[in-house]
Design an enzyme around this catalytic site. Structure first.
Site, PDB file in Angstrom:
ATOM      1  N   ASP A 199      -2.424  -3.202  -7.592  1.00 46.14           N
ATOM      2  CA  ASP A 199      -3.265  -3.067  -6.411  1.00 46.14           C
ATOM      3  C   ASP A 199      -4.680  -2.652  -6.795  1.00 46.14           C
ATOM      4  O   ASP A 199      -4.887  -1.646  -7.468  1.00 46.14           O
ATOM      5  CB  ASP A 199      -2.659  -2.037  -5.463  1.00 46.14           C
ATOM      6  CG  ASP A 199      -2.922  -2.366  -4.017  1.00 46.14           C
ATOM      7  OD1 ASP A 199      -4.092  -2.257  -3.602  1.00 46.14           O
ATOM      8  OD2 ASP A 199      -1.974  -2.748  -3.311  1.00 46.14           O
ATOM      9  N   SER A 224      -5.778  -4.975   0.818  1.00 46.52           N
ATOM     10  CA  SER A 224      -4.347  -5.019   0.525  1.00 46.52           C
ATOM     11  C   SER A 224      -3.541  -5.701   1.619  1.00 46.52           C
ATOM     12  O   SER A 224      -2.549  -6.372   1.343  1.00 46.52           O
ATOM     13  CB  SER A 224      -3.824  -3.595   0.300  1.00 46.52           C
ATOM     14  OG  SER A 224      -4.426  -3.023  -0.833  1.00 46.52           O
ATOM     15  N   ASP A 245     -14.516   1.888   2.430  1.00 48.05           N
ATOM     16  CA  ASP A 245     -14.797   0.452   2.438  1.00 48.05           C
ATOM     17  C   ASP A 245     -16.299   0.193   2.469  1.00 48.05           C
ATOM     18  O   ASP A 245     -16.741  -0.955   2.476  1.00 48.05           O
ATOM     19  CB  ASP A 245     -14.134  -0.213   3.646  1.00 48.05           C
ATOM     20  CG  ASP A 245     -12.621  -0.070   3.613  1.00 48.05           C
ATOM     21  OD1 ASP A 245     -12.054  -0.137   2.509  1.00 48.05           O
ATOM     22  OD2 ASP A 245     -12.010   0.136   4.679  1.00 48.05           O
ATOM     23  N   ARG A 250      -6.745  -3.690  11.783  1.00 45.96           N
ATOM     24  CA  ARG A 250      -5.723  -3.578  10.740  1.00 45.96           C
ATOM     25  C   ARG A 250      -4.727  -2.518  11.151  1.00 45.96           C
ATOM     26  O   ARG A 250      -5.109  -1.437  11.616  1.00 45.96           O
ATOM     27  CB  ARG A 250      -6.375  -3.258   9.403  1.00 45.96           C
ATOM     28  CG  ARG A 250      -5.389  -3.037   8.271  1.00 45.96           C
ATOM     29  CD  ARG A 250      -6.076  -3.073   6.923  1.00 45.96           C
ATOM     30  NE  ARG A 250      -5.352  -2.280   5.944  1.00 45.96           N
ATOM     31  CZ  ARG A 250      -5.646  -2.250   4.655  1.00 45.96           C
ATOM     32  NH1 ARG A 250      -6.659  -2.973   4.196  1.00 45.96           N
ATOM     33  NH2 ARG A 250      -4.960  -1.510   3.825  1.00 45.96           N
ATOM     34  N   LYS A 271       1.645   2.392  -0.599  1.00 44.04           N
ATOM     35  CA  LYS A 271       1.583   0.934  -0.604  1.00 44.04           C
ATOM     36  C   LYS A 271       2.924   0.294  -0.229  1.00 44.04           C
ATOM     37  O   LYS A 271       3.091  -0.922  -0.357  1.00 44.04           O
ATOM     38  CB  LYS A 271       1.151   0.411  -1.984  1.00 44.04           C
ATOM     39  CG  LYS A 271      -0.293   0.745  -2.334  1.00 44.04           C
ATOM     40  CD  LYS A 271      -1.295   0.029  -1.438  1.00 44.04           C
ATOM     41  CE  LYS A 271      -2.721   0.388  -1.830  1.00 44.04           C
ATOM     42  NZ  LYS A 271      -3.722  -0.326  -0.985  1.00 44.04           N
ATOM     43  N   ASP A 284      -6.224   0.861  -6.872  1.00 45.06           N
ATOM     44  CA  ASP A 284      -6.870   0.923  -5.566  1.00 45.06           C
ATOM     45  C   ASP A 284      -7.021   2.351  -5.066  1.00 45.06           C
ATOM     46  O   ASP A 284      -8.120   2.784  -4.709  1.00 45.06           O
ATOM     47  CB  ASP A 284      -6.066   0.109  -4.554  1.00 45.06           C
ATOM     48  CG  ASP A 284      -6.829  -0.108  -3.252  1.00 45.06           C
ATOM     49  OD1 ASP A 284      -8.038  -0.418  -3.322  1.00 45.06           O
ATOM     50  OD2 ASP A 284      -6.230   0.019  -2.171  1.00 45.06           O
ATOM     51  N   HIS A 337     -10.616   4.156  -5.127  1.00 44.66           N
ATOM     52  CA  HIS A 337     -11.339   4.520  -3.898  1.00 44.66           C
ATOM     53  C   HIS A 337     -12.045   5.867  -4.010  1.00 44.66           C
ATOM     54  O   HIS A 337     -12.901   6.184  -3.177  1.00 44.66           O
ATOM     55  CB  HIS A 337     -10.384   4.544  -2.707  1.00 44.66           C
ATOM     56  CG  HIS A 337     -10.182   3.210  -2.059  1.00 44.66           C
ATOM     57  ND1 HIS A 337     -11.230   2.410  -1.659  1.00 44.66           N
ATOM     58  CD2 HIS A 337      -9.044   2.534  -1.732  1.00 44.66           C
ATOM     59  CE1 HIS A 337     -10.738   1.304  -1.111  1.00 44.66           C
ATOM     60  NE2 HIS A 337      -9.435   1.357  -1.147  1.00 44.66           N
ATOM     61  N   ASP A 343      -3.991  -7.892  -5.785  1.00 43.48           N
ATOM     62  CA  ASP A 343      -4.219  -8.317  -4.402  1.00 43.48           C
ATOM     63  C   ASP A 343      -5.694  -8.373  -4.026  1.00 43.48           C
ATOM     64  O   ASP A 343      -6.077  -9.050  -3.083  1.00 43.48           O
ATOM     65  CB  ASP A 343      -3.463  -7.411  -3.427  1.00 43.48           C
ATOM     66  CG  ASP A 343      -3.820  -5.936  -3.591  1.00 43.48           C
ATOM     67  OD1 ASP A 343      -4.443  -5.577  -4.608  1.00 43.48           O
ATOM     68  OD2 ASP A 343      -3.456  -5.138  -2.704  1.00 43.48           O
ATOM     69  N   HIS A 344      -6.536  -7.634  -4.750  1.00 44.97           N
ATOM     70  CA  HIS A 344      -7.985  -7.627  -4.529  1.00 44.97           C
ATOM     71  C   HIS A 344      -8.607  -6.789  -5.625  1.00 44.97           C
ATOM     72  O   HIS A 344      -7.909  -6.150  -6.422  1.00 44.97           O
ATOM     73  CB  HIS A 344      -8.345  -7.043  -3.150  1.00 44.97           C
ATOM     74  CG  HIS A 344      -7.848  -5.640  -2.939  1.00 44.97           C
ATOM     75  ND1 HIS A 344      -8.475  -4.539  -3.466  1.00 44.97           N
ATOM     76  CD2 HIS A 344      -6.765  -5.164  -2.272  1.00 44.97           C
ATOM     77  CE1 HIS A 344      -7.817  -3.446  -3.131  1.00 44.97           C
ATOM     78  NE2 HIS A 344      -6.767  -3.791  -2.412  1.00 44.97           N
ATOM     79  N   HIS A 389     -13.767  -1.975  -1.914  1.00 42.83           N
ATOM     80  CA  HIS A 389     -13.197  -3.126  -2.595  1.00 42.83           C
ATOM     81  C   HIS A 389     -14.321  -4.058  -3.052  1.00 42.83           C
ATOM     82  O   HIS A 389     -15.486  -3.874  -2.705  1.00 42.83           O
ATOM     83  CB  HIS A 389     -12.255  -3.895  -1.659  1.00 42.83           C
ATOM     84  CG  HIS A 389     -11.050  -3.122  -1.252  1.00 42.83           C
ATOM     85  ND1 HIS A 389     -10.184  -3.551  -0.278  1.00 42.83           N
ATOM     86  CD2 HIS A 389     -10.555  -1.931  -1.680  1.00 42.83           C
ATOM     87  CE1 HIS A 389      -9.213  -2.675  -0.124  1.00 42.83           C
ATOM     88  NE2 HIS A 389      -9.422  -1.676  -0.966  1.00 42.83           N
TER      89      HIS A 389
END
Length: 543
Positions: free
Chosen positions: A23, A73, A172, A286, A363, A427, A431, A468-469, A486
């Site tokens: 991730d 994600s 983000d 989301r 996750k 991830d 962050h 995933d990113h 991200h």
């Protein structure tokens, strides 16, 4: 299982196909902000040297988002499990705003009617239209432009009293960027004559309201107290004063960790707590950081914290979309969700392929709910294993639950034909923009992959490594400042296979390969070439 073996006329693995999702681990040139390249990862380095690999698109239109929009994600796992690009997230919501679908919805009309009719009968104590959600233009969970459009439309519909409960981002978007979003709302309010619009409360997304996967219900309870009871550790005359003061207390605090606060007037009265007769629009699209607060406002039987004498009839709660497709929460929603059918787990379940999904709490929903087309319903022969995440800050435990996740997969791998596992460290630690911690996270993941590969070799299986990113590969922005968001970078896809099958397939010439190609790739490795025609093609072709 004889019928299954007959299907595998070319590829015949004695062991399982394992999909390991790293991730938040993207591809980028070596640079001071690249924790991936700076980490000591001998296993990953060896696989890139010796195994078939390809870079995949994991952002923008490749995962159903707007061009140039960073991946995340939710859409990453959706796309992997769906085998096709699904228009979703901000792209789907933008269409609904552009067409006016939002304002024609039963939910919007119900919220406006609730406020206007209540105010007719209570002119001396006017009721309020409230908005809450992630407060930025990150476009991963929400977008402040949607909030602005709804405020303007509600004003046109006759609503004058509105309050915003700001869940600060800094994750983000840039880690200390909230003042500019506060100013946007204040500027909007100033140009609407006769409007009474204020930010009534706020706090960081990791502190208040926006828990996910039921990791810590106290976060939601703190948000409830802040918004409904007007209770918090801090009280200020404005959101701008709140952020400025909290930054003086801790100049390094990121927006995502800002303490909860309530805005009060000159008599120390809260300017906008949510009260009986009000309406609340939660504008996140989301689901993972929206479902718990939606439950708090809409469930009659609610055991997670004390709501006092509140009942779901007290507040007309509206979600931007559906936050749980199994329970259909919330009842009132501005945009109906996209229906995802023909998912990989269903395809495999219908063919008798046993499956296992494993990750830790932070996750777990991604590798289960999102991967399976926004549903926790299991296919035939499918099982989930959740490892409880640490509650301490991620940068203080950057290895996270790598070892326990890997222990579980190694123990159970012999019992399944397809195993998918998510390692969150790239991830979740990325962050924080903490370089040293993210390097440790990557090294822990590499060690876990080496352990997985050894078991895959023992069983005669295949290991597909993907992300995933992006995130961990870019912890500094162009000006050298910490970057917590991200990225739009491509992600790796590596096929590790030491069996005789390696001679039977090769990478296919796929145009613009992306995450949508993974479902067909897994099916091909399992010897199943009758996958749905709407799926994107496999990344490999058999000889």
């Amino acid at each position: 299982m004889m019928w299954y073996n007959e299907l595998m006329d070319k590829l015949q693995f004695d062991g399982p196909v394992v999909l390991a999702i790293l991730d938040g681990v993207g591809l980028a040139p070596d640079a001071p902000g690249n924790a991936v390249s700076r980490a000591r990862t001998p296993f990953l380095g060896s696989t890139v040297q010796n195994c078939p690999h390809v870079a995949l698109d994991a952002s923008g239109e490749a995962v159903g988002l707007l061009p140039g929009q960073m991946g995340n994600s939710e859409v990453g796992h959706n796309t992997m499990g769906a085998g096709q690009v699904i228009k979703q997230g901000v792209a789907r919501i933008e269409e609904a705003f552009a067409s006016g679908e939002i304002y024609r919805s039963e939910a919007w009309q119900g919220a406006i009617t609730r406020i206007l009719s209540e105010n007719v009968h209570n002119a001396d104590a006017p009721h309020t239209l409230h908005f809450a959600g992630i407060f930025s233009d990150g476009g991963v969970h929400s977008h402040i432009s949607h909030l602005e459009q709804m405020i303007e439309h509600a004003y046109e519909d006759g609503v004058r009293r509105m309050r915003v409960h700001a869940i600060f981002d800094g994750r983000d978007v840039a880690p200390q960027s909230e003042p500019k979003y506060i100013k946007r709302i204040e500027k909007l309010a100033a140009r609407l004559p006769g409007a009474d619009i204020r930010i009534a409360s706020g706090g960081g997304r990791m502190v208040t309201v926006a828990d996910r996967y039921e990791s810590d219900w106290s976060v939601v309870a703190r948000g409830w107290d802040m918004m409904v009871n007007a209770q918090a550790d801090y009280f200020f005359r404005s959101a701008e004063e709140a952020v400025a003061t909290l930054r003086r207390i801790d100049p390094n605090v990121q927006d995502q960790y800002l303490p909860a606060f309530v805005v009060v007037d000159e008599k120390e009265r809260p300017v906008g707590r949510i009260e009986k007769g009000d309406a609340l629009i939660y504008y996140d699209f989301r689901a993972d950081r929206a479902i718990e607060i939606a439950q708090a406002f809409t469930y009659w039987d609610f055991p997670y914290f004390n709501r006092g004498d509140y009942t779901p009839d007290d507040v007309y709660f509206v979600g931007m979309t559906e936050y749980n497709s199994d329970t259909h929460v919330p009842e009132h929603r501005l945009v109906e969700p996209v229906k995802i059918t023909e998912t990989l787990n269903r395809f495999l379940g219908e063919r008798g392929v046993s499956q296992l999904a494993v990750s830790e709490t932070v996750k777990f929903g991604h590798v289960t709910y999102y991967f399976n087309g926004n549903s926790y319903d299991k296919a035939s022969g499918e099982e989930f294993r959740e490892i409880e995440s640490y509650t301490e800050p991620f940068e203080t435990r950057p290895w996270m639950r790598c070892a326990e996740i890997t222990d579980t997969v190694i123990r159970e791998m012999p019992n399944y034909r397809f195993v998918r596992v998510n390692y969150p460290g790239g991830d979740m630690v990325g962050h924080t923009a903490n370089m040293e911690a993210t390097i440790v996270a990557m090294e822990a993941i590499d060690l876990s992959l080496a352990r997985l590969a050894a078991k895959v070799d023992e069983l005669g299986g295949c290991l597909v490594i993907v992300a995933d990113h992006g995130n961990a590969e870019e912890l500094l922005d162009a000006e050298g400042r910490p970057k917590t968001a991200h990225t739009t970078n491509k992600v790796p896809c590596i096929i590790y296979d030491r069996t005789k099958n390696r001679e039977l397939y090769q990478l296919a010439d796929v145009a613009n390969p992306g995450l949508a190609n993974l479902a067909a790739t897994v099916a091909t490795l399992l010897g199943l070439d009758d996958y749905p025609k709407q799926w994107s093609p496999s990344l490999i072709r058999t000889a």
